[in-house]
Design a protein around this motif. Structure first.
Motif, PDB file in Angstrom:
ATOM      1  N   GLY A  29       0.721  -1.139  -0.284  1.00 11.37           N
ATOM      2  CA  GLY A  29       0.048   0.181  -0.081  1.00 11.37           C
ATOM      3  C   GLY A  29       1.060   1.378   0.341  1.00 11.37           C
ATOM      4  N   LEU A  30       2.207   1.348  -0.088  1.00 11.59           N
ATOM      5  CA  LEU A  30       2.806   2.351  -0.265  1.00 11.59           C
ATOM      6  C   LEU A  30       2.725   3.060  -1.777  1.00 11.59           C
ATOM      7  N   VAL A  31       2.333   2.660  -2.571  1.00 16.51           N
ATOM      8  CA  VAL A  31       2.013   2.645  -3.769  1.00 16.51           C
ATOM      9  C   VAL A  31       1.057   2.646  -4.419  1.00 16.51           C
ATOM     10  N   THR A  32       0.070   3.577  -5.423  1.00 17.55           N
ATOM     11  CA  THR A  32      -0.678   3.281  -5.946  1.00 17.55           C
ATOM     12  C   THR A  32      -0.666   2.569  -7.237  1.00 17.55           C
ATOM     13  N   ASP A  33      -0.008   3.159  -7.738  1.00 20.69           N
ATOM     14  CA  ASP A  33       0.712   2.716  -9.210  1.00 20.69           C
ATOM     15  C   ASP A  33       2.163   2.346  -9.794  1.00 20.69           C
ATOM     16  N   VAL A  34       2.680   1.255 -10.152  1.00 16.72           N
ATOM     17  CA  VAL A  34       2.839   1.432 -10.882  1.00 16.72           C
ATOM     18  C   VAL A  34       4.305   2.399 -12.027  1.00 16.72           C
ATOM     19  N   PRO A  35       5.224   2.474 -11.776  1.00 21.47           N
ATOM     20  CA  PRO A  35       5.530   3.458 -12.663  1.00 21.47           C
ATOM     21  C   PRO A  35       5.598   1.762 -13.811  1.00 21.47           C
ATOM     22  N   VAL A  36       5.587   2.567 -15.097  1.00 19.55           N
ATOM     23  CA  VAL A  36       5.984   2.688 -16.568  1.00 19.55           C
ATOM     24  C   VAL A  36       7.084   2.584 -17.364  1.00 19.55           C
ATOM     25  N   ALA A  37       7.594   2.211 -17.900  1.00 21.39           N
ATOM     26  CA  ALA A  37       9.076   3.157 -19.133  1.00 21.39           C
ATOM     27  C   ALA A  37       7.835   3.738 -19.737  1.00 21.39           C
ATOM     28  N   ASP A  38       8.437   5.252 -20.100  1.00 21.73           N
ATOM     29  CA  ASP A  38       8.669   6.467 -20.886  1.00 21.73           C
ATOM     30  C   ASP A  38       6.644   7.244 -20.709  1.00 21.73           C
ATOM     31  N   GLU A  39       6.903   6.461 -19.647  1.00 22.64           N
ATOM     32  CA  GLU A  39       5.149   7.087 -19.267  1.00 22.64           C
ATOM     33  C   GLU A  39       4.705   8.046 -17.987  1.00 22.64           C
ATOM     34  N   GLU A  40       4.509   9.008 -18.029  1.00 26.34           N
ATOM     35  CA  GLU A  40       4.342   9.454 -17.074  1.00 26.34           C
ATOM     36  C   GLU A  40       3.467   9.546 -15.889  1.00 26.34           C
ATOM     37  N   GLY A  41       3.272  10.223 -14.537  1.00 26.54           N
ATOM     38  CA  GLY A  41       1.709  10.260 -14.414  1.00 26.54           C
ATOM     39  C   GLY A  41       2.333   8.740 -13.172  1.00 26.54           C
ATOM     40  N   GLY A  42       0.874   8.977 -12.550  1.00 25.31           N
ATOM     41  CA  GLY A  42       0.665   7.877 -11.245  1.00 25.31           C
ATOM     42  C   GLY A  42       1.684   7.753 -10.314  1.00 25.31           C
ATOM     43  N   ARG A  43       1.315   7.760  -9.180  1.00 24.68           N
ATOM     44  CA  ARG A  43       1.838   8.110  -7.672  1.00 24.68           C
ATOM     45  C   ARG A  43       3.036   7.406  -7.745  1.00 24.68           C
ATOM     46  N   LEU A  44       3.695   7.858  -7.069  1.00 25.47           N
ATOM     47  CA  LEU A  44       5.655   7.232  -6.901  1.00 25.47           C
ATOM     48  C   LEU A  44       5.139   6.978  -5.609  1.00 25.47           C
ATOM     49  N   LEU A  45       6.364   6.731  -5.188  1.00 20.72           N
ATOM     50  CA  LEU A  45       6.647   6.399  -3.345  1.00 20.72           C
ATOM     51  C   LEU A  45       6.206   7.798  -2.372  1.00 20.72           C
ATOM     52  N   PRO A  46       6.285   7.623  -1.730  1.00 20.69           N
ATOM     53  CA  PRO A  46       6.432   8.950  -0.804  1.00 20.69           C
ATOM     54  C   PRO A  46       7.497   9.169  -0.475  1.00 20.69           C
ATOM     55  N   ALA A  47       7.408  11.039   0.173  1.00 24.53           N
ATOM     56  CA  ALA A  47       9.095  11.188  -0.060  1.00 24.53           C
ATOM     57  C   ALA A  47       9.513  10.231   1.274  1.00 24.53           C
ATOM     58  N   GLY A  48      11.031  10.338   0.940  1.00 20.57           N
ATOM     59  CA  GLY A  48      12.394   9.403   2.030  1.00 20.57           C
ATOM     60  C   GLY A  48      12.021   8.403   1.084  1.00 20.57           C
ATOM     61  N   TYR A  49      11.014   7.222   1.211  1.00 24.27           N
ATOM     62  CA  TYR A  49      11.177   5.963   0.845  1.00 24.27           C
ATOM     63  C   TYR A  49      11.751   6.279  -0.896  1.00 24.27           C
TER      64      TYR A  49
END
Length: 71
Positions: A29-49
């Motif tokens: 539950g630390l992220v709601t979306d896993v980043p995809v190569a060559d795509e912007e958007g999605g929530r990344l890890l919270p600050a400090g992680y």
């Protein structure tokens, strides 16, 4: 091997790939979306992680012994 860090402290177990670390973070539950190569958007890890490579450590089992005969 890769692991998830909070600041300079490794949290959780290391995984063979960075993708597996992201998947574990998603499951926890630390992220709601896993980043995809060559795509912007999605929530990344919270600050400090962050995800970073770690050195693989090898600690042989103390109770392991070579067999007397090798065939």
């Amino acid at each position: 091997m890769y692991a998830l860090f909070e600041g300079n402290k490794q949290i959780g177990d290391p995984f063979p790939t960075e993708k597996e670390v992201w998947e574990a973070a998603l499951i926890e539950g630390l992220v709601t979306d896993v980043p995809v190569a060559d795509e912007e958007g999605g929530r990344l890890l919270p600050a400090g992680y962050h995800v970073a490579p770690v050195e693989e450590t090898f600690a042989p089992r103390r109770d392991w012994k070579l067999p007397r005969e090798i065939s």
